[in-house]
Design an enzyme around this catalytic site. Structure first.
Site, PDB file in Angstrom:
ATOM      1  N   GLY A 165      52.839  -3.856  75.162  1.00  0.00           N
ATOM      2  CA  GLY A 165      53.004  -4.113  73.741  1.00  0.00           C
ATOM      3  C   GLY A 165      53.308  -2.811  73.017  1.00  0.00           C
ATOM      4  N   CYS A 166      54.094  -2.877  71.958  1.00  0.00           N
ATOM      5  CA  CYS A 166      54.517  -1.660  71.269  1.00  0.00           C
ATOM      6  C   CYS A 166      53.346  -0.912  70.635  1.00  0.00           C
ATOM      7  CB  CYS A 166      55.588  -1.987  70.226  1.00  0.00           C
ATOM      8  SG  CYS A 166      55.145  -3.296  69.060  1.00  0.00           S
ATOM      9  N   ASN A 167      52.419  -1.648  69.989  1.00  0.00           N
ATOM     10  CA  ASN A 167      51.241  -0.997  69.424  1.00  0.00           C
ATOM     11  C   ASN A 167      50.388  -0.360  70.514  1.00  0.00           C
ATOM     12  OD1 ASN A 167      51.653  -1.852  66.652  1.00  0.00           O
ATOM     13  ND2 ASN A 167      51.058  -3.895  67.305  1.00  0.00           N
ATOM     14  N   VAL A 168      50.331  -1.036  71.651  1.00  0.00           N
ATOM     15  CA  VAL A 168      49.545  -0.546  72.778  1.00  0.00           C
ATOM     16  C   VAL A 168      50.083   0.789  73.264  1.00  0.00           C
ATOM     17  CG1 VAL A 168      48.776  -1.059  75.116  1.00  0.00           C
ATOM     18  CG2 VAL A 168      48.999  -2.902  73.455  1.00  0.00           C
TER      19      VAL A 168
END
Length: 363
Positions: A165-168
């Site tokens: 995930g991008c936030n991850v």
């Protein structure tokens, strides 16, 4: 695979933001030939109708997403909604490299998936964050971060890869050196993110309209409900944390793309600021896409626009006894499509940097 012959790549979900960004990168890749492009509701349209910026591919017709259409390729990128990739991937041959840009195969824990996504778990694939640090043992602390094992070692020869995930990606890259080196306490992490609207996808929703978004900031998934939380915990455990507790709050801000992640954690007992800086320097000294900025220079999303780059800074808040990290990425490149291409390169034995750039676009 030899780089002397073109690598045929199909993209499922080519009409969306992630699929379009993957095509932009693949079009400039020196070893790739772009094969079938598929979509759902846009099937039958030309790519130019839904991705007008991709001029070199504008004439291509989007086909339905079926095993027959995706078959016969060396690589298939699945830029599909969450929950849709598992069924498609199950119908593709085992020798095809399938890279899932969605969430279906990221989590190791089936119970975490069921809790946060509310459906049956599709299984776990090798994780597509090459820079992820693997500690010798949880809680052991890795002093020689320059030679620590990385996730890229697990991607060579893989035929199934799950992109993070991008936030991850932003939070993991910001915090993992401190966790691996044992200079932060991972049981009181606070992360607040500013996110561009492309992270919400192309689907039309009232709160994503320009009249609602421009000039406003909007928090979402507040109070421990965001689906990326168990994935962040999973990564920091891999980096050496025996237990991870995180308060995670993302906020939509009026920009098309980009993530600015501010994450803090308590300074471990007996650790001084020089040890903190040294951990981040050692972790990222040789990474082609993760850049620790000079002291005093802070990341901006503008630094990473269009590039497969993460810009990171770290400081110690002496009064609060907390380590502060700030990480900027382009959510569509290093956060999604760039990570897919980077992982593809590793899986196929190509240069990890092939088809990817570190220079952003300004202004």
């Amino acid at each position: 695979m030899s780089s002397s012959q073109p690598i045929r790549v199909a993209v499922a979900g080519a009409s969306g933001y992630a699929g379009g960004e993957a095509l932009r990168l693949l079009a400039a890749h020196p070893f790739v030939e772009i094969g079938a492009l598929t979509a759902h509701s846009s099937a039958g349209s030309s790519l130019g109708e839904v991705q007008p910026h991709l001029r070199g591919l504008a004439h291509r017709i989007l086909e339905p997403t079926t095993p027959d259409t995706l078959g016969g390729h060396d690589v298939v990128l699945l830029a599909l909604p969450h929950g849709a990739s598992g069924k498609v991937a199950a119908e593709l041959p085992d020798d095809v490299l399938v890279i899932d840009l969605g969430a279906d195969h990221r989590l190791e824990s089936a119970s975490d998936w069921e809790q946060f996504y509310g459906s049956a778990h599709a299984g776990t694939w090798p994780y597509g964050l090459p820079e992820l640090i693997h500690a010798v043992a949880p809680g052991a602390g890795t002093t020689d971060l320059a030679t620590a094992a990385r996730q890229r070692d697990k991607l060579a020869g893989a035929r199934r890869i799950a992109v993070p995930g991008c936030n991850v990606t932003a939070v993991t890259l910001g915090l993992q050196p401190g966790v691996a080196a044992g200079v932060v306490e991972p049981t009181d992490i606070v992360a607040v993110l500013a996110n561009g609207y492309s992270g919400a996808g192309k689907a039309l929703k009232p709160h994503l309209l320009a009249s609602e978004a421009l000039g406003a900031a909007l928090p979402y998934a507040v109070g421990g409900t965001h689906r990326h939380i168990p994935e962040i915990q999973q990564n920091l455990r891999a980096a050496g944390a025996p237990e991870v507790t995180i308060s995670f709050t993302p906020t939509l801000v009026p920009m098309a793309r980009g993530i600015l992640a501010t994450a803090t954690a308590p300074l471990a007992k007996g650790v001084d600021p020089e040890q903190v800086r040294a951990a981040w320097e050692a972790a990222y000294a040789d990474e082609p896409f993760v850049h620790l900025l000079p002291e005093g220079q802070w990341p901006s999303t503008a630094m990473t626009l269009g590039a497969n780059t993460a810009c990171v800074q770290v400081a110690v808040d002496a009064a609060a006894r907390r380590v502060v990290t700030v990480t900027a990425i382009d959510n569509l490149v290093k956060g999604t499509a760039g990570a897919a291409v980077q992982s593809m390169n590793l899986a196929l034995g190509l240069r990890e940097t092939a088809g990817l750039i570190t220079e952003g676009v300004a202004p």
